[in-house]
Design a protein around this motif. Sequence first.
Motif, mmCIF file in Angstrom:
data_model
loop_
_atom_site.group_PDB
_atom_site.id
_atom_site.type_symbol
_atom_site.label_atom_id
_atom_site.label_comp_id
_atom_site.label_asym_id
_atom_site.label_seq_id
_atom_site.Cartn_x
_atom_site.Cartn_y
_atom_site.Cartn_z
ATOM 1 N N LEU A 150 0.840 -1.206 0.000
ATOM 2 C CA LEU A 150 0.000 0.000 0.000
ATOM 3 C C LEU A 150 0.869 1.248 0.000
ATOM 4 O O LEU A 150 0.598 2.224 -0.703
ATOM 5 C CB LEU A 150 -0.921 -0.022 1.222
ATOM 6 N N ARG A 163 2.218 1.894 -3.387
ATOM 7 C CA ARG A 163 1.229 2.502 -4.285
ATOM 8 C C ARG A 163 1.040 3.981 -3.963
ATOM 9 O O ARG A 163 0.893 4.812 -4.850
ATOM 10 C CB ARG A 163 -0.090 1.754 -4.185
ATOM 11 N N LEU A 164 1.018 4.284 -2.670
ATOM 12 C CA LEU A 164 0.886 5.691 -2.288
ATOM 13 C C LEU A 164 2.080 6.493 -2.800
ATOM 14 O O LEU A 164 1.924 7.608 -3.316
ATOM 15 C CB LEU A 164 0.819 5.817 -0.764
ATOM 16 N N TRP A 206 1.668 7.062 -6.427
ATOM 17 C CA TRP A 206 0.621 8.067 -6.659
ATOM 18 C C TRP A 206 1.156 9.465 -6.353
ATOM 19 O O TRP A 206 0.879 10.425 -7.063
ATOM 20 C CB TRP A 206 -0.568 7.718 -5.773
ATOM 21 N N LEU A 226 0.140 12.491 8.110
ATOM 22 C CA LEU A 226 -1.054 11.928 7.481
ATOM 23 C C LEU A 226 -1.771 13.000 6.665
ATOM 24 O O LEU A 226 -1.810 14.162 7.060
ATOM 25 C CB LEU A 226 -2.008 11.397 8.546
ATOM 26 N N LEU A 227 -2.323 12.575 5.553
ATOM 27 C CA LEU A 227 -3.039 13.512 4.680
ATOM 28 C C LEU A 227 -4.398 12.915 4.343
ATOM 29 O O LEU A 227 -4.491 11.754 3.966
ATOM 30 C CB LEU A 227 -2.252 13.733 3.390
ATOM 31 N N VAL A 228 -5.441 13.715 4.514
ATOM 32 C CA VAL A 228 -6.757 13.257 4.077
ATOM 33 C C VAL A 228 -7.294 14.282 3.078
ATOM 34 O O VAL A 228 -7.128 15.482 3.264
ATOM 35 C CB VAL A 228 -7.723 13.065 5.273
ATOM 36 N N ARG A 229 -7.865 13.759 2.000
ATOM 37 C CA ARG A 229 -8.414 14.649 0.971
ATOM 38 C C ARG A 229 -9.912 14.773 1.162
ATOM 39 O O ARG A 229 -10.591 13.774 1.401
ATOM 40 C CB ARG A 229 -8.109 14.101 -0.413
ATOM 41 N N PRO A 235 -10.988 9.250 10.769
ATOM 42 C CA PRO A 235 -9.730 8.541 11.022
ATOM 43 C C PRO A 235 -8.596 9.492 11.407
ATOM 44 O O PRO A 235 -7.783 9.191 12.277
ATOM 45 C CB PRO A 235 -9.439 7.846 9.690
ATOM 46 N N GLN A 266 -6.607 9.875 15.116
ATOM 47 C CA GLN A 266 -5.140 9.857 15.270
ATOM 48 C C GLN A 266 -4.677 11.056 16.086
ATOM 49 O O GLN A 266 -3.805 10.935 16.946
ATOM 50 C CB GLN A 266 -4.476 9.894 13.890
ATOM 51 N N ARG A 312 -10.065 -6.157 2.843
ATOM 52 C CA ARG A 312 -8.617 -6.201 3.047
ATOM 53 C C ARG A 312 -7.941 -7.098 2.005
ATOM 54 O O ARG A 312 -6.842 -6.808 1.552
ATOM 55 C CB ARG A 312 -8.315 -6.717 4.450
ATOM 56 N N LEU A 366 -7.551 -4.957 -1.162
ATOM 57 C CA LEU A 366 -7.348 -3.520 -0.939
ATOM 58 C C LEU A 366 -6.452 -2.919 -2.024
ATOM 59 O O LEU A 366 -6.744 -1.848 -2.558
ATOM 60 C CB LEU A 366 -6.729 -3.308 0.449
ATOM 61 N N LEU A 367 -5.391 -3.627 -2.352
ATOM 62 C CA LEU A 367 -4.426 -3.064 -3.308
ATOM 63 C C LEU A 367 -5.049 -2.936 -4.695
ATOM 64 O O LEU A 367 -4.831 -1.954 -5.390
ATOM 65 C CB LEU A 367 -3.179 -3.946 -3.358
ATOM 66 N N GLU A 390 -7.504 2.634 10.316
ATOM 67 C CA GLU A 390 -7.674 4.065 10.042
ATOM 68 C C GLU A 390 -6.656 4.558 9.021
ATOM 69 O O GLU A 390 -6.965 5.393 8.171
ATOM 70 C CB GLU A 390 -7.553 4.847 11.345
ATOM 71 N N CYS A 391 -5.450 4.044 9.101
ATOM 72 C CA CYS A 391 -4.433 4.469 8.143
ATOM 73 C C CYS A 391 -4.825 4.042 6.727
ATOM 74 O O CYS A 391 -4.605 4.784 5.765
ATOM 75 C CB CYS A 391 -3.078 3.884 8.503
ATOM 76 N N GLU A 392 -5.410 2.875 6.617
ATOM 77 C CA GLU A 392 -5.841 2.416 5.295
ATOM 78 C C GLU A 392 -6.998 3.264 4.779
ATOM 79 O O GLU A 392 -7.062 3.588 3.589
ATOM 80 C CB GLU A 392 -6.230 0.944 5.357
ATOM 81 N N ILE A 436 -7.500 6.404 5.532
ATOM 82 C CA ILE A 436 -6.916 7.692 5.149
ATOM 83 C C ILE A 436 -6.243 7.565 3.785
ATOM 84 O O ILE A 436 -6.351 8.445 2.927
ATOM 85 C CB ILE A 436 -5.923 8.156 6.228
ATOM 86 N N ALA A 437 -5.557 6.431 3.578
ATOM 87 C CA ALA A 437 -4.886 6.227 2.289
ATOM 88 C C ALA A 437 -5.894 6.194 1.151
ATOM 89 O O ALA A 437 -5.639 6.725 0.073
ATOM 90 C CB ALA A 437 -4.087 4.935 2.324
ATOM 91 N N THR A 443 -8.635 7.890 0.909
ATOM 92 C CA THR A 443 -9.037 9.254 0.531
ATOM 93 C C THR A 443 -7.971 9.898 -0.347
ATOM 94 O O THR A 443 -8.283 10.712 -1.199
ATOM 95 C CB THR A 443 -9.275 10.158 1.755
ATOM 96 N N GLU A 444 -6.720 9.498 -0.114
ATOM 97 C CA GLU A 444 -5.661 10.090 -0.940
ATOM 98 C C GLU A 444 -5.784 9.645 -2.390
ATOM 99 O O GLU A 444 -5.344 10.329 -3.303
ATOM 100 C CB GLU A 444 -4.290 9.726 -0.374
ATOM 101 N N PHE A 445 -6.384 8.476 -2.599
ATOM 102 C CA PHE A 445 -6.616 7.995 -3.966
ATOM 103 C C PHE A 445 -7.933 8.527 -4.515
ATOM 104 O O PHE A 445 -8.516 7.925 -5.422
ATOM 105 C CB PHE A 445 -6.635 6.466 -3.995
#
Lengths: 461, 141
Positions: free
Chosen positions: A136, A139-140, A143, A205-208, A225, A229, B74, B77-78, B105-107, B109-110, B112-114
């Motif tokens: 993951l 991939r981030l 991106w 951490l970044l949320v869009r 989320p 944190q 899960r 997810l990828l 939660e981290c997943e 948040i990730a 939303t970045e996508f």
Amino acid sequence: MASGTKIRNLARLLDASDAPLWVIDSAGKLVYLSAGVSLWLGVEADSLLDRRSVAGTPISDDPLDALAASLSPPQGFTQRGTASLRVQPPTIGDRRIEPMEVRFVRAGSDVGMTFAIGGSFDDRVVDSDLQDAVALRQRLDSWRKRHARLAAIATAGVSPAARRTRARLQVAASTRTHVGFFGPPGSGGESIAARIHQLSAPSELLVRVDGPLMDAELLDATMMPLINQLADSREARATALVRGLEEMPGDAQRRLAELLASYPERLRLLALCGQRPSLLQEPFDEVLASSEVLQLSEKPNRGIDGRLIEVLCSLSVVSEPLAARVEDIPLLAAAVVDARHAAGEGRAERVSRAALDALVIYPWPGNFEELDGAIRHAIRTAPRESIGVEHLPLVIRSYRVATGPAAPPPPISLDDAVQRYEMRLINESLDLSGGNRAKAARRLGISRARLLRRIAESEKE
Amino acid sequence: MIDSLPEPTTMRRWIVCESGDRWLQALGRFAPGLMPHPLVATVTPAEADSQGPDGLAALLAGQERAVVLWEVQRSHLLRCCDGLAATASRQPKILQLVAAGGLSECELIALTEFNAAVTLRHPEQLPSLAAMIHGYFANPA
């Protein structure tokens, strides 16, 4: 196979096994070597007994001493108590010995004895959750690299506007602060904001957040989320990247302002706004509160909550429309082609002069993102190395500036023009004379009869 | 007798990428009520072989405004991240929703970045998206 608790059973098992196994005592001497070691090394195990097997110690010219030393555990083993090493024994004569994976384990407290077992160990497999997290993350990263590449291209150029934008971005990247991005749609603001985040707070951490689509509840759900944190750890920091802040409903903006106030310094706002900041005009949320009757024709008010404007005052970055950066267009087009070519997309490597001319003339209402899309289209269409006009999207290659001859002026009548001018003078004179026609005639230097005749002719027409 | 067929220009596509039909059924129930007048939702499942970036791109071809709902578990997810990123890259104006359970939660948040606009857990949350969907389709492409 014999089993038992006596040491003889173990000795029989070790002798029967072909696994290389050796033991080094606390003084660093080889005190046991199994038959498997002899098979592996091609030397009698007895010839290696009592030879020193300590990493980094000086050895004699005797090749057997060198061989014994090569069987030593790696440095740092004493502290860890276990180690894995790919052991490559030295060449004996002209015979090369195959390397082997060896696991060293210390038995007993302090220095103790060291057991070494050769073989193939597959215990370095990480658990699947960790593997997923790594994938993951990859991939981030990929991106984010894409955004970084787009941001670099979108802000490239030699125009004063491009230079101004880059100077602001340099400041924004060097400090962690709230930033407002102002510019026309399609300026690549989201990629630029993401890049600023990576440069100024890479581990954060970044949320869009899609501003126009939010209400207060959805905003809470989206940011939950992140807020968790922040609530869990006083050290945690986070960034909210809000798209279309000026179109975000008022209740959502107020909630965002509350969250920023709840976590000062720790929650940062990167906001993508319209071309110019404008204050939110209330009431606004009433429109969306009655969303059941919201029609397609309804346009929500635009504007930014006063508290958010105060937050964004710390730093703002303004992007100019692409049409105001005409000298940058060839450079940007070439950069997009280079990036796509490097990514293995299509065969195109350059843009022909005719295509560049078409790109320069086009007004680019969609700004950089439209240019990026047009070049992508052209790359897909172009069969060879050069992009021609014919490969550009229809809307661009068919765009024409109205350059025809100016429309001929309507024909004028000299008599009519003179007559209108004459009547204007007569009317002015009558006004100055208080409507007295004789007096007006005298002011104009004509007879009263002529004046009356001209007025009569005018009324008749 | 069919009283009236929807005007094709008012039809907007909802594509559901999931392994079962839980969210397809839920959208069939709720999506019509989420659309602003006079738009009509057409809910389409993305078959398993269409859930890759290319297959989805084909389903979204010519759609300026459409909604994609990803059911994220899960175990895949990828793959969903790849799909979200590919769609966001090719057609950034497509609204992407995520239906996820059991993610950290981290997943989340990730995701939303996508470009996942919102994360749902259960179908009963769909009606709460009315304002969001109205706003999305009210905004001209």
